[in-house]
Design a protein around this motif. Structure first.
Motif, PDB file in Angstrom:
ATOM      1  N   PRO A 180     -18.972  39.311  68.528  1.00 26.43           N
ATOM      2  CA  PRO A 180     -19.406  39.018  69.896  1.00 26.43           C
ATOM      3  C   PRO A 180     -19.172  40.229  70.799  1.00 26.43           C
ATOM      4  CG  PRO A 180     -17.982  37.281  69.029  1.00 26.43           C
ATOM      5  CD  PRO A 180     -17.902  38.415  68.078  1.00 26.43           C
ATOM      6  N   ALA A 181     -19.880  40.265  71.910  1.00 32.41           N
ATOM      7  CA  ALA A 181     -19.781  41.400  72.829  1.00 32.41           C
ATOM      8  C   ALA A 181     -18.389  41.551  73.415  1.00 32.41           C
ATOM      9  CB  ALA A 181     -20.810  41.245  73.950  1.00 32.41           C
ATOM     10  N   THR A 182     -17.598  40.498  73.405  1.00 28.40           N
ATOM     11  CA  THR A 182     -16.243  40.586  73.955  1.00 28.40           C
ATOM     12  C   THR A 182     -15.359  41.543  73.171  1.00 28.40           C
ATOM     13  OG1 THR A 182     -15.784  38.574  72.695  1.00 28.40           O
ATOM     14  CG2 THR A 182     -16.161  38.327  75.064  1.00 28.40           C
ATOM     15  N   PHE A 183     -15.755  41.892  71.941  1.00 25.83           N
ATOM     16  CA  PHE A 183     -14.971  42.817  71.121  1.00 25.83           C
ATOM     17  C   PHE A 183     -15.429  44.267  71.296  1.00 25.83           C
ATOM     18  CE2 PHE A 183     -14.183  38.815  69.043  1.00 25.83           C
ATOM     19  CZ  PHE A 183     -12.879  38.919  68.586  1.00 25.83           C
ATOM     20  N   LEU A 184     -16.387  44.503  72.165  1.00 27.94           N
ATOM     21  CA  LEU A 184     -16.985  45.831  72.278  1.00 27.94           C
ATOM     22  C   LEU A 184     -16.478  46.603  73.484  1.00 27.94           C
ATOM     23  CD1 LEU A 184     -20.704  44.931  71.453  1.00 27.94           C
ATOM     24  CD2 LEU A 184     -18.903  45.698  69.890  1.00 27.94           C
ATOM     25  N   THR A 185     -16.415  47.918  73.333  1.00 26.64           N
ATOM     26  CA  THR A 185     -16.111  48.821  74.442  1.00 26.64           C
ATOM     27  C   THR A 185     -17.420  49.180  75.147  1.00 26.64           C
ATOM     28  OG1 THR A 185     -16.342  50.707  72.953  1.00 26.64           O
ATOM     29  CG2 THR A 185     -14.123  49.815  73.263  1.00 26.64           C
ATOM     30  N   GLN A 191     -21.898  58.020  71.601  1.00 30.44           N
ATOM     31  CA  GLN A 191     -21.354  58.610  72.839  1.00 30.44           C
ATOM     32  C   GLN A 191     -19.952  59.165  72.610  1.00 30.44           C
ATOM     33  OE1 GLN A 191     -21.689  55.811  76.151  1.00 30.44           O
ATOM     34  NE2 GLN A 191     -23.648  55.107  75.353  1.00 30.44           N
ATOM     35  N   ALA A 192     -19.200  58.559  71.699  1.00 32.43           N
ATOM     36  CA  ALA A 192     -17.828  58.997  71.447  1.00 32.43           C
ATOM     37  C   ALA A 192     -17.768  60.384  70.819  1.00 32.43           C
ATOM     38  CB  ALA A 192     -17.105  57.990  70.558  1.00 32.43           C
ATOM     39  N   GLY A 246      -1.667  67.070  77.805  1.00 31.74           N
ATOM     40  CA  GLY A 246      -2.389  66.271  78.796  1.00 31.74           C
ATOM     41  C   GLY A 246      -3.777  65.843  78.377  1.00 31.74           C
ATOM     42  N   THR A 247      -4.216  66.244  77.175  1.00 33.84           N
ATOM     43  CA  THR A 247      -5.546  65.842  76.730  1.00 33.84           C
ATOM     44  C   THR A 247      -5.478  64.498  76.014  1.00 33.84           C
ATOM     45  OG1 THR A 247      -5.287  67.011  74.628  1.00 33.84           O
ATOM     46  CG2 THR A 247      -6.285  68.230  76.432  1.00 33.84           C
ATOM     47  N   ARG A 248      -6.551  63.764  76.104  1.00 32.95           N
ATOM     48  CA  ARG A 248      -6.676  62.517  75.362  1.00 32.95           C
ATOM     49  C   ARG A 248      -8.138  62.127  75.317  1.00 32.95           C
ATOM     50  NH1 ARG A 248      -3.443  57.788  78.001  1.00 32.95           N
ATOM     51  NH2 ARG A 248      -4.238  56.779  76.126  1.00 32.95           N
ATOM     52  N   SER A 249      -8.446  61.231  74.417  1.00 31.57           N
ATOM     53  CA  SER A 249      -9.833  60.819  74.244  1.00 31.57           C
ATOM     54  C   SER A 249     -10.374  60.161  75.510  1.00 31.57           C
ATOM     55  CB  SER A 249      -9.949  59.845  73.072  1.00 31.57           C
ATOM     56  OG  SER A 249     -11.256  59.316  72.977  1.00 31.57           O
ATOM     57  N   SER A 250     -11.638  60.448  75.793  1.00 38.39           N
ATOM     58  CA  SER A 250     -12.325  59.783  76.899  1.00 38.39           C
ATOM     59  C   SER A 250     -12.914  58.456  76.454  1.00 38.39           C
ATOM     60  CB  SER A 250     -13.444  60.683  77.434  1.00 38.39           C
ATOM     61  OG  SER A 250     -12.930  61.902  77.903  1.00 38.39           O
ATOM     62  N   PHE A 251     -12.681  58.087  75.195  1.00 44.40           N
ATOM     63  CA  PHE A 251     -13.241  56.865  74.639  1.00 44.40           C
ATOM     64  C   PHE A 251     -12.140  56.043  73.979  1.00 44.40           C
ATOM     65  CE2 PHE A 251     -16.404  60.143  74.884  1.00 44.40           C
ATOM     66  CZ  PHE A 251     -17.466  59.495  75.511  1.00 44.40           C
ATOM     67  N   PRO A 252     -11.280  55.443  74.795  1.00 43.47           N
ATOM     68  CA  PRO A 252     -10.129  54.708  74.260  1.00 43.47           C
ATOM     69  C   PRO A 252     -10.561  53.425  73.559  1.00 43.47           C
ATOM     70  CG  PRO A 252     -10.318  54.333  76.613  1.00 43.47           C
ATOM     71  CD  PRO A 252     -11.351  55.370  76.272  1.00 43.47           C
TER      72      PRO A 252
END
Length: 596
Positions: A180-185, A191-192, A246-252
């Motif tokens: 279901p869409a509730t499990f989606l980012t 895009q990631a 200080g870097t981290r993914s923009s797609f958590p």
């Protein structure tokens, strides 16, 4: 290597870029067709003012003079909606694309999301006219259908997860499992791929540092180590809590969430200054995402192929990314390759829920280029898991070993075994005999050893891959530090190849619904695209349609060992990208670009 230009479709046009809409005619922000073209005209044109060619340095950072750049004064197309599809995308490309701040969440940046919604609305308008549909009537019907939808509109992910787990089996491949869409980012898998830009353009490495990576004045081993440090940088942004720089993914990936599965033929193009990232979903089953980045100023080209395979393990999911990375240096002609570690998503544990990068990978030089130095060079790296208890104190650990050997040595090419060897499973045409003859994977040689078989140990590595790695276990010999995040993030631009297959547009309704937590609309948007893709796949499977990737080709480097089966970009694809497949428009676009 001969990196080509990264300014296709009018992106290198001289002079001031024209606005998409004539401010004189539509100063109120509305088109005569009733489609919203921009919500905040002043903000929109201020944003476009930052897209001058001369307004960025080589890494895409806005120059101080940008705030004072003049407004556009030349005429623009009078009515964007009446332009042909080719003219529409050419107009957007001419403007420089849709801007957003790099390393931020594009789906939450108003200027980017609003602009993408405007382009999505224009595409829906065009498709409606082509189909002879009255959009007002279609909207009313869609709203009535959603109102009568009796499915749950809540985001009780935990309850839904328990229900789903009861239907799954241990070890089951869940790549075909529809969630279901509730499990989606609010972003798709394609895009990631932008995360590579976090390291390329979002850190303090300047252009001289980039050029030093292919410096012919340094030794072959030293150059190898510099490229390997870049590879570790690229993986470090995947640390759940980010890096010490200080870097981290923009797609958590929040607990029990996953990216949207990219649809076959989906594309994505992003520019940051002179750097361009190009991506395409080239296969549906197995899902294969391909991307390529060109950094002309540094003379570096990077290509990545990913074929993720999620496997259910009861309290966790292991995503074998089955990925391959290729790095090419223009100055030396050298080619490096690496496999990509896996992603482990733990639902429950003593340390709570978490995501971590795990697996055994090999980084190696597969082509000496024009250096004349044919030594074999490779490194075996182990991204170590937290363990069954999942304690945070054991997160992000790494061990590794760097080797060199004579040209006649069996070397690292094609060595097999362990998780993370994606190019052996999916992209490498490496037979069993080659695997057996290759050097055995070993990230932890015996203590004090200087050789392993016929190979010399250059150094061993130990530490944390989101902080610091030390050479030979010596705290006084730091080998690698996490790259430092830039204080001022550069402006990136999403530059669509067209206004249908671009990821932000094809998933526009679903992304917007996820952000708004409108789960009924999100599930409707998700389902209609899945149905459309099944129609396309049926045409392909039953032989009525032969599908070929639009931007990438398979097997262009048959003599590169583990890279023999890699997808790489077609010739001139950046300067003259081919059009989308007409069947994609007929079976997917006409179904997807309707009102909900």
């Amino acid at each position: 290597m001969g990196c080509c230009s990264s300014k296709p479709n009018g992106g290198d046009s001289p002079g001031r870029r024209q606005p998409l809409v004539d401010r004189g005619r539509y100063a109120n922000g509305h088109s005569p067709h009733g489609v919203e073209l921009f919500d905040e005209p002043e903000d929109f044109f201020d944003c476009l003012d930052t897209l001058e060619d001369g307004g960025f340095d080589a890494l895409g950072t806005p120059r101080e003079s940008m705030s004072a750049s003049p407004r556009a004064s030349t005429s623009a197309p009078a009515d964007f909606l009446e332009l042909s599809p080719q003219e529409q995308v050419a107009s957007v490309v001419k403007e420089g694309g849709v801007p957003f701040e790099l390393c931020g969440y594009a789906w939450s940046q108003g200027r980017h999301t609003d602009r993408m919604q405007q382009l999505l609305a224009a595409t829906k308008d065009r498709v409606a006219r082509e189909k002879g549909v009255d959009r007002a009537v279609a909207k009313a019907r869609a709203r009535a259908a959603l109102k009568n939808d009796t499915s749950s509109g809540t985001e009780d992910v935990a309850a839904q997860a328990k229900s789903l787990m009861g239907t799954l089996k241990m070890g089951q491949d869940i790549s075909r499992f529809e969630l279901p869409a509730t499990f989606l980012t609010p972003f798709s898998a394609i895009q990631a791929t932008e995360d590579i830009l976090t390291i390329i353009s979002g850190t303090e490495r300047d252009i001289d540092a980039w050029r030093s990576m292919s410096d012919t004045g340094v030794g072959t081993v030293q150059r190898f180590l510099r490229i390997m440090q870049l590879y570790i940088d690229m993986e470090s942004v995947r640390a759940e809590e980010g890096t010490s720089g200080g870097t981290r993914s923009s797609f958590p990936l929040p607990s029990m969430k996953k990216p949207i599965n990219s649809v076959l033929g989906e594309t994505h193009r992003v520019r940051v200054g002179e750097i361009e990232l190009l991506a395409e979903q080239v296969s549906h089953h197995p899902p294969i995402t391909c991307w390529e980045l060109e950094h002309d100023g540094a003379g570096v080209r990077m290509t990545g192929n990913l074929a993720p395979k999620p496997v259910f393990h009861g309290t966790s999911v292991q995503i074998a990314l089955r990925g391959t990375l290729m790095i090419e240096l223009e100055a030396t002609g050298e080619v490096y390759s690496a496999s990509i570690p896996d992603l482990h998503i733990r639902f429950f544990g003593l340390g709570g829920s978490y995501n971590e990068t795990v697996g055994k990978v090999r980084f190696e030089r597969v082509d000496p280029g024009t250096t004349g130095d044919n030594r074999k060079l490779w490194a075996d790296l182990h991204f170590k898991p937290r363990g069954s208890a999942g304690w945070k104190s054991k997160a992000n650990r790494m061990e590794g070993c760097v080797y060199e050997a004579s040209p006649s040595h069996k070397g690292g090419c094609g060595a097999g075994g362990g998780t993370g060897y994606g190019y052996l499973e999916n992209f490498g045409h490496v037979d069993e005999a080659t695997k057996l003859a290759a050097a055995k994977w070993c990230a932890r040689p015996p203590v004090g050893a200087t050789t392993l078989g016929d190979a010399r140990i250059v150094m061993t590595l130990k530490g944390h891959w989101n902080d610091t790695l030390y050479a030979d276990g010596d705290p006084s010999k730091p080998f690698w530090h996490a790259a430092r995040r830039r204080r001022q993030m550069p402006i990136a631009q999403t530059v669509p190849l067209d206004l249908e297959t671009e990821s932000h547009i094809v998933w526009g309704d679903l992304i917007r619904a996820i952000v708004k937590k409108d789960w009924k609309k999100a599930n409707a948007a998700k389902k209609r695209l899945e149905v459309a893709q099944r129609r396309l796949m049926k045409e392909i499977k039953e032989g009525r349609k032969e599908w070929h990737p639009r931007l990438f080709r398979l097997g262009a480097h048959p003599n590169r060992g583990p890279l023999a089966g890699l997808y790489t970009t077609k010739e001139n694809v950046r300067t003259d990208p081919p059009p989308a497949d007409p069947l994609w428009h007929e079976l997917i676009a006409k179904e997807v670009f309707t009102d909900l």
